[in-house]
Design a protein around this motif. Structure first.
Motif, mmCIF file in Angstrom:
data_model
loop_
_atom_site.group_PDB
_atom_site.id
_atom_site.type_symbol
_atom_site.label_atom_id
_atom_site.label_comp_id
_atom_site.label_asym_id
_atom_site.label_seq_id
_atom_site.Cartn_x
_atom_site.Cartn_y
_atom_site.Cartn_z
ATOM 1 N N LEU A 20 0.833 -1.196 0.000
ATOM 2 C CA LEU A 20 0.000 0.000 0.000
ATOM 3 C C LEU A 20 0.871 1.250 0.000
ATOM 4 O O LEU A 20 0.580 2.230 -0.693
ATOM 5 N N LEU A 21 1.954 1.218 0.770
ATOM 6 C CA LEU A 21 2.847 2.371 0.863
ATOM 7 C C LEU A 21 3.711 2.539 -0.378
ATOM 8 O O LEU A 21 3.971 3.663 -0.813
ATOM 9 N N LEU A 86 0.442 3.113 10.613
ATOM 10 C CA LEU A 86 0.468 4.450 10.014
ATOM 11 C C LEU A 86 1.366 5.387 10.801
ATOM 12 O O LEU A 86 2.085 6.209 10.224
ATOM 13 N N ALA A 91 2.844 8.979 9.548
ATOM 14 C CA ALA A 91 1.559 9.667 9.417
ATOM 15 C C ALA A 91 0.984 9.979 10.798
ATOM 16 O O ALA A 91 1.502 9.516 11.818
ATOM 17 N N THR A 126 2.068 14.131 -0.009
ATOM 18 C CA THR A 126 1.405 13.287 0.982
ATOM 19 C C THR A 126 0.242 12.572 0.320
ATOM 20 O O THR A 126 -0.071 12.820 -0.850
ATOM 21 N N ASP A 127 -0.388 11.662 1.027
ATOM 22 C CA ASP A 127 -1.566 10.962 0.536
ATOM 23 C C ASP A 127 -2.613 10.935 1.640
ATOM 24 O O ASP A 127 -2.307 11.152 2.815
ATOM 25 N N THR A 128 -3.846 10.656 1.274
ATOM 26 C CA THR A 128 -4.919 10.462 2.249
ATOM 27 C C THR A 128 -5.101 8.970 2.484
ATOM 28 O O THR A 128 -5.232 8.202 1.534
ATOM 29 N N PHE A 129 -5.083 8.570 3.747
ATOM 30 C CA PHE A 129 -5.363 7.188 4.120
ATOM 31 C C PHE A 129 -6.699 7.150 4.853
ATOM 32 O O PHE A 129 -6.965 8.022 5.689
ATOM 33 N N TRP A 200 -7.429 2.301 2.563
ATOM 34 C CA TRP A 200 -7.256 2.979 1.281
ATOM 35 C C TRP A 200 -6.182 4.049 1.350
ATOM 36 O O TRP A 200 -5.991 4.694 2.387
ATOM 37 N N ARG A 201 -5.506 4.239 0.223
ATOM 38 C CA ARG A 201 -4.586 5.366 0.030
ATOM 39 C C ARG A 201 -5.052 6.103 -1.219
ATOM 40 O O ARG A 201 -5.122 5.511 -2.303
#
Length: 232
Positions: A20-21, A86, A91, A126-129, A200-201
């Motif tokens: 996922l990362l 996370l 994060a 960055t991303d939203t998890f 989710w990412r």
């Protein structure tokens, strides 16, 4: 794995947190899903937590203080593990028990609350998890099935009427008020529900982003049911 996910060019499926990362967004793919069929009783956790406001942040200490059944304890361990994964990544995850978000009803032609399809923006890479453990789950939609509301002529004209300043400052006005982040979904679009238990990412709009940001929205909550949501 769910056909609704595997059939979508927008979604990449992975089977571990490391994947996922480390899987790159590319092309139309701007959402990654660690697909999971979780065991455990997350409803028990929700019923034993106390909602202090419409949105209450739940700490690991709050979770550990709950007296739970065996199934409830399994659910707790999963949530604590997700939070730790996370946090170890760097994060700042937040676990929220929520009844509803604040609504934006100021204008009848555009809304900037999270129930509107929108993208997230950040000044840094960055991303939203997110993961919904209980309650209604969020939706995403492909970028080809939506357009920015501020580019729709009739909405743009109304936004120009709101703008009290020089024309060259109009685009900044849109950004400062988050109007440019919100999208109108086409009538024939088929949003995809993110479901329960999957982590989710989602791609965010930032200077180094190589793909279009993921368009998503919070769901209308089910009557009489709280949501339990991890987000960062």
């Amino acid at each position: 794995m769910s056909n609704s996910f595997s059939d979508s060019r927008q979604i990449g499926l992975v089977s571990t947190f490391s994947e996922l990362l480390n899987t790159d967004f590319k092309g139309e793919m701007n959402a990654l899903c660690w697909y999971r069929d979780l065991d455990g009783d997350f409803n028990e956790i929700v019923t034993k937590l106390s909602l202090k406001e419409n949105i209450t942040e739940v700490s690991p200490e709050d979770l550990n203080a709950l007296k739970l059944s065996e199934k409830g304890n399994i659910a707790r361990k999963i949530i604590l593990s997700d939070l730790q994964l996370l946090a170890d990544f760097g994060a700042s995850p937040s676990l929220n028990l929520l009844k509803c978000y604040e609504r934006d009803n100021e204008f009848d032609f555009i809304s900037t609350d999270v129930y509107s399809f929108h993208v997230d923006r950040s000044p840094i890479a960055t991303d939203t998890f997110l993961c919904t453990y209980h309650g209604a789950a969020s939706d995403i939609v492909s970028n080809s099935d939506a357009e920015q509301k501020n580019l729709i002529p009739e909405i743009r004209e109304k936004l120009k009427e709101l703008h009290d300043g020089p024309e060259e400052e109009f685009e900044n006005f849109l950004k400062e008020n988050y109007f440019d982040l919100h999208y109108q979904v086409h009538a024939d679009a088929k949003p995809i529900n993110l479901g329960l238990g999957h982590l989710w990412r989602l791609a965010v709009d930032h200077p180094k982003q190589q793909v279009l940001p993921c368009i998503h929205r919070a769901p209308i909550e089910n009557e009489g049911e709280y949501r339990l949501l991890l987000i960062c």
